[in-house]
Design an enzyme around this catalytic site. Structure first.
Site, PDB file in Angstrom:
ATOM      1  N   PRO A   2       0.833  -1.214   0.000  1.00  0.00           N
ATOM      2  CA  PRO A   2       0.000   0.000   0.000  1.00  0.00           C
ATOM      3  C   PRO A   2       0.867   1.263   0.000  1.00  0.00           C
ATOM      4  O   PRO A   2       1.894   1.323   0.656  1.00  0.00           O
ATOM      5  CB  PRO A   2      -0.794  -0.105   1.301  1.00  0.00           C
ATOM      6  CG  PRO A   2      -0.032  -1.031   2.163  1.00  0.00           C
ATOM      7  CD  PRO A   2       0.722  -1.957   1.255  1.00  0.00           C
ATOM      8  N   GLU A   3       0.463   2.240  -0.774  1.00  0.00           N
ATOM      9  CA  GLU A   3       1.140   3.532  -0.780  1.00  0.00           C
ATOM     10  C   GLU A   3       0.270   4.547  -0.043  1.00  0.00           C
ATOM     11  O   GLU A   3      -0.801   4.216   0.457  1.00  0.00           O
ATOM     12  CB  GLU A   3       1.413   3.960  -2.230  1.00  0.00           C
ATOM     13  CG  GLU A   3       2.421   3.034  -2.914  1.00  0.00           C
ATOM     14  CD  GLU A   3       3.057   3.655  -4.155  1.00  0.00           C
ATOM     15  OE1 GLU A   3       3.019   4.897  -4.298  1.00  0.00           O
ATOM     16  OE2 GLU A   3       3.595   2.902  -4.977  1.00  0.00           O
ATOM     17  N   HIS A 100      -5.166 -15.622   9.879  1.00  0.00           N
ATOM     18  CA  HIS A 100      -4.150 -14.594  10.095  1.00  0.00           C
ATOM     19  C   HIS A 100      -4.685 -13.349  10.807  1.00  0.00           C
ATOM     20  O   HIS A 100      -4.156 -12.262  10.638  1.00  0.00           O
ATOM     21  CB  HIS A 100      -3.478 -14.248   8.768  1.00  0.00           C
ATOM     22  CG  HIS A 100      -2.866 -15.435   8.102  1.00  0.00           C
ATOM     23  ND1 HIS A 100      -1.704 -16.024   8.559  1.00  0.00           N
ATOM     24  CD2 HIS A 100      -3.272 -16.183   7.050  1.00  0.00           C
ATOM     25  CE1 HIS A 100      -1.410 -17.074   7.796  1.00  0.00           C
ATOM     26  NE2 HIS A 100      -2.344 -17.188   6.881  1.00  0.00           N
ATOM     27  N   ARG A 119       1.343 -12.297   5.510  1.00  0.00           N
ATOM     28  CA  ARG A 119       2.803 -12.302   5.317  1.00  0.00           C
ATOM     29  C   ARG A 119       3.548 -11.691   6.492  1.00  0.00           C
ATOM     30  O   ARG A 119       4.765 -11.773   6.553  1.00  0.00           O
ATOM     31  CB  ARG A 119       3.148 -11.584   4.007  1.00  0.00           C
ATOM     32  CG  ARG A 119       2.585 -12.337   2.806  1.00  0.00           C
ATOM     33  CD  ARG A 119       2.858 -11.617   1.516  1.00  0.00           C
ATOM     34  NE  ARG A 119       4.273 -11.585   1.184  1.00  0.00           N
ATOM     35  CZ  ARG A 119       4.763 -10.982   0.115  1.00  0.00           C
ATOM     36  NH1 ARG A 119       3.960 -10.357  -0.718  1.00  0.00           N
ATOM     37  NH2 ARG A 119       6.063 -10.999  -0.122  1.00  0.00           N
TER      38      ARG A 119
END
Ligand code: ZN
Length: 283
Positions: A2-3, A100, A119
């Site tokens: 994500p930016e 998760h 991740r």
């Protein structure tokens, strides 16, 4: 990854559920993500009221009434899921726990915020609100591209001794906060500057022109995120990432969109990242 616009979209999605609400219970389901969680994180969050949800670069900071701020970084694959809340016309029921779900915040309103990150490149930490800006993750970050201290004279000054390519310089978080690979490619296309040009060789006028373009490109992406926000409020409460169309990013070999240009978009690798650009329009 994500930016800035994606992180801002997540912040805007979370704000109505988190700001002003108290954390009734915090489930911390593992000892770490990218880094270990702070000691006693669950206890330090439980009972705290969230006064403000703000963003610095790609970090979300929840300022608590305990004098601490919860720092949240989404990493590569982190997602925030809102459930038990009514957003717009749609109510989101609590889903079954997933594999998760690392941190779950139970708000006193009945809403639940779940941080899911397969991740585990994401991060959470607790910092003193008063000195948060001096935290090691935040202290060397440059000005916010949408803030007042990022202006033409600042950027001219910041780039004038940089012999690295302009692409690399704009990705440097010490020069400007939160700009990532996708949006730097888009900015340079719109500014008609080749990503290969050395930063200190670009004319003052062209560097000055970059400032409004950076604001524009990010502003448009945040607006697009706002529309997707409407969609996921209506869908399942998952503050995931939105995809919108880019002019050059990911378009290797496709025709340039500049009217009258017959060139195709090129891809090259700089500092281990792909740069997409039009060799004809960008000099
Ligand atoms: Zn072109």
């Amino acid at each position: 990854m994500p930016e800035l616009p994606e992180v801002e979209t997540v912040r805007r999605g979370l704000a109505p559920v988190m700001e002003g609400a108290r954390i009734a219970k915090a489930d911390v389901n593992r000892p770490d993500l990218r880094w270990p969680f702070p000691a006693g994180m669950s206890e330090r969050l439980t009972g705290a009221r969230i006064e403000r949800l703000r963003r610095r670069s790609k970090y979300i900071l929840a300022d608590l009434d305990t004098g601490e701020s919860l720092l949240i970084h989404l990493g590569m694959s982190g997602r925030m899921l809102i459930s038990g809340a009514k957003l717009g016309a749609f109510a989101h029921d609590h889903p079954a726990p997933e594999k998760h779900d690392h941190v779950v915040l139970h708000m006193d309103s009945g809403a639940r915020i779940t941080f899911n990150d397969p991740r585990r490149f994401g991060a959470m930490d607790l910092l003193d609100t008063a000195t948060a800006d001096a935290h090691k993750l935040l202290s060397s970050i440059g000005p916010e591209p949408l803030g007042n201290s990022f202006d033409e004279s600042y950027l001219v000054q910041a780039l004038k001794a940089k012999t690295s390519p302009i692409k690399t310089a704009l990705l440097d978080q010490r020069i400007v906060a939160g700009l990532g690979n996708i949006y730097v490619c888009e900015v340079l296309y719109r500014a008609r500057i080749s990503p290969l040009r050395k930063a200190n060789k670009i004319s003052k006028t062209s560097v000055e022109a970059l400032v409004p373009i950076i604001r524009q490109v990010l502003g448009e992406a945040i607006e697009a995120g706002g529309s997707s926000l409407k969609d996921f409020r209506q869908a399942d409460g998952d503050l995931g990432y939105f995809q919108h169309s880019f002019d050059v990013y990911g378009r290797e070999g496709a025709p340039c969109r500049t009217p009258g240009c017959t060139s195709a978009i090129n891809r090259t690798v700089q500092s281990a990242r792909s740069s997409f650009y039009c060799p004809k329009c960008q000099r």
